[in-house]
Design a protein around this motif. Structure first.
Motif, mmCIF file in Angstrom:
data_model
loop_
_atom_site.group_PDB
_atom_site.id
_atom_site.type_symbol
_atom_site.label_atom_id
_atom_site.label_comp_id
_atom_site.label_asym_id
_atom_site.label_seq_id
_atom_site.Cartn_x
_atom_site.Cartn_y
_atom_site.Cartn_z
ATOM 1 N N UNK A 226 44.239 4.778 71.779
ATOM 2 C CA UNK A 226 45.494 5.473 71.498
ATOM 3 C C UNK A 226 45.811 5.352 70.012
ATOM 4 N N UNK A 227 46.189 6.468 69.415
ATOM 5 C CA UNK A 227 46.456 6.513 67.984
ATOM 6 C C UNK A 227 47.958 6.487 67.742
ATOM 7 N N UNK A 228 48.440 5.447 67.067
ATOM 8 C CA UNK A 228 49.877 5.331 66.776
ATOM 9 C C UNK A 228 50.187 6.091 65.492
ATOM 10 N N UNK A 229 50.057 7.405 65.573
ATOM 11 C CA UNK A 229 50.320 8.239 64.413
ATOM 12 C C UNK A 229 51.807 8.449 64.192
ATOM 13 N N UNK A 230 52.189 8.904 62.992
ATOM 14 C CA UNK A 230 53.606 9.139 62.697
ATOM 15 C C UNK A 230 54.241 10.176 63.604
ATOM 16 N N UNK A 231 53.442 11.085 64.135
ATOM 17 C CA UNK A 231 53.962 12.141 65.001
ATOM 18 C C UNK A 231 54.524 11.591 66.314
ATOM 19 N N UNK A 232 54.073 10.392 66.732
ATOM 20 C CA UNK A 232 54.615 9.798 67.964
ATOM 21 C C UNK A 232 55.390 8.518 67.669
ATOM 22 N N UNK A 233 55.738 8.317 66.400
ATOM 23 C CA UNK A 233 56.587 7.200 66.010
ATOM 24 C C UNK A 233 58.045 7.610 66.208
ATOM 25 N N UNK A 234 58.973 6.683 65.906
ATOM 26 C CA UNK A 234 60.395 6.981 66.128
ATOM 27 C C UNK A 234 60.821 8.239 65.388
ATOM 28 N N UNK A 235 60.266 8.455 64.205
ATOM 29 C CA UNK A 235 60.677 9.603 63.392
ATOM 30 C C UNK A 235 59.888 10.855 63.721
ATOM 31 N N UNK A 236 58.894 10.741 64.584
ATOM 32 C CA UNK A 236 57.993 11.849 64.867
ATOM 33 C C UNK A 236 58.640 12.979 65.645
#
Length: 344
Positions: A226-236
């Motif tokens: 699983x990739x914790x990219x910015x798109x699925x972060x709190x701001x994503x």
């Protein structure tokens, strides 16, 4: 709004299941992998919903001594929860019980692993009256939407278009709490005229699409993790869309017919959410330590979600109840002393 707060803290505990049970760094495969990502994608609305709720409830607050006194209880809950957590660390991990080290850990927000939220919220609390001045000075709905979309452009848009190559200013991404705060203020002022079923359908479609995207990103990664990219972060963009849809859906629920007992329970649990969130670190450490020692493979741990999350929820709420009771006792004592001084 009590239901929003309780659901948000339950979502926090659910997201922490993935943090503490070995999900990250685990190879994603098959239907079980897709389902796991879907659950995480849904419950990632937790932190954004708390901030949206702040904007919903606090957007009329003005500069005053009374306003700033409102932070006292939050800080008191944090300090007491930190002391309990530091005692737990000393007993559980054998850390030194050094008073000066404890004071340092409390003030640098390292006494509890989850206290980053307090650090963020104190800053947000301090600027809320000024955010309200900015928001309420705008005269029309259109102007307020321009304000919100300007912040979305600063904080969320970069997570969409800057992933491979930086083409849009991304310097302001970390002010995303302000974006959610303004969204909450907007939702408190303007009614969204969309039926609940359409909001629910939109939410389900978004969860399926975002899960598919996240699954694809894991599939094409080197280790299929699983990739914790910015798109699925709190701001994503994923959490921005999902959080707004969930908030509106709960906002539209008619809870007036609920029994008074249920309403009372929701209100009480709502009051305990901050302390429960902070104290959940202790119970996460205990319960996941046992789970991970006894169940080796991550996918074999998934069924225990339905055991651990209720346990963490109940224990954390109980601990928060004790902390809030202690704060009330101190408050009563201080009020009595203040009245005695006035009499004398």
């Amino acid at each position: 709004m009590d239901l929003v707060r309780v659901f948000a803290v339950f979502s926090v505990f659910s997201v922490h299941f993935f943090l503490n049970s070995g999900f990250y760094g685990q190879g994603i495969k098959g239907i079980s992998g897709y389902f796991t990502i879907a659950v995480r994608t849904f419950f990632m609305v937790c932190v954004p919903m708390f901030i949206i709720l702040s904007g919903f409830l606090m957007n009329k607050k003005k500069l005053s001594k009374r306003y700033y006194r409102g932070i006292i209880k939050i800080i008191a809950v944090y300090i007491l929860a930190s002391i309990v957590s530091l005692i737990f660390k000393a007993k559980y991990f054998g850390e030194d019980m050094d008073v000066w080290r404890w004071i340092k850990n409390i003030f640098n927000y390292s006494g509890i692993s989850y206290s980053w939220y307090i650090e963020m919220y104190i800053g947000l609390f301090l600027i809320m009256p000024f955010l309200n001045l900015a928001y309420n000075s705008l005269k029309s709905k259109k102007e307020k939407l321009v304000l919100i979309f300007s912040f979305i452009a600063l904080t969320t848009l970069p997570t969409v278009i800057n992933y491979e190559y930086k083409v849009f200013p991304g310097y302001w991404e970390m002010v995303y709490p302000i974006t959610y705060y303004f969204i909450g203020a907007f939702l408190s002022e303007f009614k969204i005229n969309i039926k609940k079923r359409y909001i629910l359908i939109a939410l389900l479609v978004c969860i399926l699409v975002f899960t598919g995207f996240n699954y694809y990103r894991a599939y094409i990664s080197t280790r299929h993790e699983f990739e914790k990219g910015p798109y699925c972060d709190w701001r994503g963009f994923e959490n921005l869309i999902d959080s707004v849809l969930v908030f509106i859906f709960i906002q539209k629920l008619n809870l007036e017919k609920l029994p008074d007992v249920i309403k009372g329970i929701l209100k009480k649990l709502s009051e305990l959410t901050l302390g429960a969130y902070l104290l959940s670190y202790i119970f996460d450490t205990i319960f996941y330590g046992i789970l991970n020692d006894r169940i080796i493979l991550f996918y074999d741990r998934i069924p225990y979600y339905f055991i651990i999350i209720p346990m963490v929820f109940v224990c954390s709420m109980a601990g928060s109840f004790v902390i809030n009771a202690v704060i009330r006792i101190f408050k009563v004592i201080l009020n009595k002393e203040s009245k005695l001084k006035q009499v004398n």
